[in-house]
Every structure is written in C-alpha cells, then in structure tokens.
Design a protein around this motif. Structure first.
Motif, PDB file in Angstrom:
ATOM      1  N   TYR A  11       0.752  -1.119   0.032  1.00  0.00           N
ATOM      2  CA  TYR A  11      -0.084   0.052  -0.103  1.00  0.00           C
ATOM      3  C   TYR A  11       0.740   1.140   0.142  1.00  0.00           C
ATOM      4  N   PHE A  12       0.705   2.151  -1.054  1.00  0.00           N
ATOM      5  CA  PHE A  12       1.510   3.496  -1.106  1.00  0.00           C
ATOM      6  C   PHE A  12       0.550   4.664  -0.703  1.00  0.00           C
ATOM      7  N   PRO A  13       1.049   5.616  -0.122  1.00  0.00           N
ATOM      8  CA  PRO A  13       0.267   6.637   0.216  1.00  0.00           C
ATOM      9  C   PRO A  13       0.172   7.508  -1.110  1.00  0.00           C
ATOM     10  N   GLU A  14      -1.048   8.342  -1.153  1.00  0.00           N
ATOM     11  CA  GLU A  14      -1.289   9.119  -2.514  1.00  0.00           C
ATOM     12  C   GLU A  14      -0.402   9.782  -2.971  1.00  0.00           C
ATOM     13  N   GLU A  15       0.447  10.494  -1.976  1.00  0.00           N
ATOM     14  CA  GLU A  15       1.620  11.331  -2.600  1.00  0.00           C
ATOM     15  C   GLU A  15       2.733  10.576  -3.475  1.00  0.00           C
ATOM     16  N   SER A  16       2.817   9.245  -3.181  1.00  0.00           N
ATOM     17  CA  SER A  16       3.774   8.519  -4.075  1.00  0.00           C
ATOM     18  C   SER A  16       3.228   7.680  -5.105  1.00  0.00           C
ATOM     19  N   ILE A  17       1.888   7.864  -5.264  1.00  0.00           N
ATOM     20  CA  ILE A  17       1.437   7.070  -6.488  1.00  0.00           C
ATOM     21  C   ILE A  17       1.708   7.382  -7.971  1.00  0.00           C
ATOM     22  N   GLN A  18       1.916   8.926  -7.938  1.00  0.00           N
ATOM     23  CA  GLN A  18       2.293   9.502  -9.332  1.00  0.00           C
ATOM     24  C   GLN A  18       3.661   9.224  -9.499  1.00  0.00           C
ATOM     25  N   ARG A  19       4.471   8.840  -8.638  1.00  0.00           N
ATOM     26  CA  ARG A  19       5.899   8.309  -9.196  1.00  0.00           C
ATOM     27  C   ARG A  19       5.876   6.986  -9.662  1.00  0.00           C
ATOM     28  N   LEU A  20       4.903   6.146  -9.434  1.00  0.00           N
ATOM     29  CA  LEU A  20       5.135   4.796  -9.986  1.00  0.00           C
ATOM     30  C   LEU A  20       4.285   4.618 -11.178  1.00  0.00           C
ATOM     31  N   LYS A  21       4.901   3.387 -11.822  1.00  0.00           N
ATOM     32  CA  LYS A  21       4.116   3.080 -13.292  1.00  0.00           C
ATOM     33  C   LYS A  21       4.179   1.635 -13.564  1.00  0.00           C
ATOM     34  N   PRO A  61      -0.676  -0.499  14.044  1.00  0.00           N
ATOM     35  CA  PRO A  61      -0.762  -1.347  15.602  1.00  0.00           C
ATOM     36  C   PRO A  61      -0.107  -2.827  15.320  1.00  0.00           C
ATOM     37  N   MET A  62      -0.120  -3.387  14.289  1.00  0.00           N
ATOM     38  CA  MET A  62       0.110  -4.916  14.096  1.00  0.00           C
ATOM     39  C   MET A  62       1.504  -4.888  13.682  1.00  0.00           C
ATOM     40  N   GLY A  63       2.185  -3.803  13.734  1.00  0.00           N
ATOM     41  CA  GLY A  63       3.770  -3.822  13.245  1.00  0.00           C
ATOM     42  C   GLY A  63       3.893  -3.515  11.766  1.00  0.00           C
ATOM     43  N   GLY A  64       2.888  -3.196  11.006  1.00  0.00           N
ATOM     44  CA  GLY A  64       3.201  -2.871   9.396  1.00  0.00           C
ATOM     45  C   GLY A  64       3.470  -1.498   9.288  1.00  0.00           C
ATOM     46  N   ALA A  97       2.959 -16.746   2.675  1.00  0.00           N
ATOM     47  CA  ALA A  97       2.547 -15.580   3.076  1.00  0.00           C
ATOM     48  C   ALA A  97       3.644 -15.050   3.933  1.00  0.00           C
ATOM     49  N   GLN A  98       4.132 -13.917   3.896  1.00  0.00           N
ATOM     50  CA  GLN A  98       5.419 -12.934   4.454  1.00  0.00           C
ATOM     51  C   GLN A  98       5.100 -11.605   4.193  1.00  0.00           C
ATOM     52  N   ARG A  99       5.444 -11.083   5.385  1.00  0.00           N
ATOM     53  CA  ARG A  99       5.557  -9.443   5.611  1.00  0.00           C
ATOM     54  C   ARG A  99       6.791  -9.079   5.543  1.00  0.00           C
ATOM     55  N   GLY A 100       6.993  -7.880   4.806  1.00  0.00           N
ATOM     56  CA  GLY A 100       8.487  -7.123   4.712  1.00  0.00           C
ATOM     57  C   GLY A 100       8.178  -5.818   4.025  1.00  0.00           C
ATOM     58  N   ASN A 101       9.257  -5.381   3.425  1.00  0.00           N
ATOM     59  CA  ASN A 101       9.400  -4.239   2.598  1.00  0.00           C
ATOM     60  C   ASN A 101       9.723  -4.052   1.430  1.00  0.00           C
ATOM     61  N   VAL A 102       8.853  -3.381   0.599  1.00  0.00           N
ATOM     62  CA  VAL A 102       9.116  -3.229  -0.714  1.00  0.00           C
ATOM     63  C   VAL A 102       9.760  -2.166  -1.085  1.00  0.00           C
TER      64      VAL A 102
END
Length: 129
Positions: A11-21, A61-64, A97-102
């Motif tokens: 999930y990306f915040p709104e201000e970052s979406i314009q930088r992605l394609k 709150p869950m560490g995300g 299933a695994q959590r991490g950073n992108v």
C-alpha cells in the motif's frame, strides 16, 4: 494458483502513486531473518484509494507500515492509500505468506519538494489536535 509466480501486495500513500508506473522494478525484503530479497515487477495499481486494508497485518498497530487504526477487527486507514500489486518468481523454500518491505525504482523526486510536503503534512497534523 501459479506455483512459479508470486503476488506481492503493498500500500502506497497518495503522494507516492504519481511516481509509480506499471512495469517498474522493485525488491521485496522479508522481515524474517534468513530469507533473501526477491526481485519484483509492478503489475497493477488500484485506481481508487482504500479505506479499509485487506489484512490487519499491514496496519501500524500490528507492526506494519500503513498508518491506520484497528476498529472491529478491521484496519482503517488515516489517509488515502492505494493497493499496488507486484509479481515475482517464487523462490523455493519460501513461505507462502510473508510480511516485509518493498522498495520500488520510481520517478525521482527533488529533496525540496519532499521536504515541503513533509513539513506541510506535519503542520496539518499538529493543527488538527
């Protein structure tokens, strides 16, 4: 289920979406020690922001990393976030299933515009209290 390809959601915040394609490359770094990073390719960006996350594990709150609060066992976002899906070749012996950073290779942003946006968000949050 395709056993050779793996879907990674973020999930990306709104201000970052314009930088992605779509088609951009990235890396997934799992939280679990001992697992290698995985190369990703951006597959899709949802056209509208989400208000409730699909899983509570993404919530702060869950560490995300998605700023949200838990209410009635649902993660409710504090600001607009867009669901971004990546595809990757699934390595052998890797949990399903695994959590991490992108990290995504996106359009560059100047430090000045980033700083101004950050300061304005901080002021907006402080005024709302």
């Amino acid at each position: 289920v395709n056993t050779h390809q793996w879907l990674v959601e973020d999930y990306f915040p709104e201000e970052s979406i314009q930088r992605l394609k779509v088609g951009a490359w990235g890396k997934f770094f799992p939280e679990t020690a001992g697992n290698e990073s995985i190369s990703l390719k951006l597959n899709s960006i949802d056209p509208s922001p989400v208000k409730v996350l699909s899983e509570t594990i993404y919530a702060t709150p869950m560490g995300g990393s998605v700023v949200s609060k838990i209410s009635n066992e649902k993660a409710i976002c504090d600001q607009p976030y867009y669901k971004v899906t990546f595809i990757a070749n699934r390595p052998s012996n890797f949990p399903a299933a695994q959590r991490g950073n992108v990290v995504v290779f996106a359009k560059p942003q100047s430090m000045l515009s980033y700083s101004i946006r950050h300061i304005m968000n901080l002021i907006r949050k402080e005024i709302s209290f």
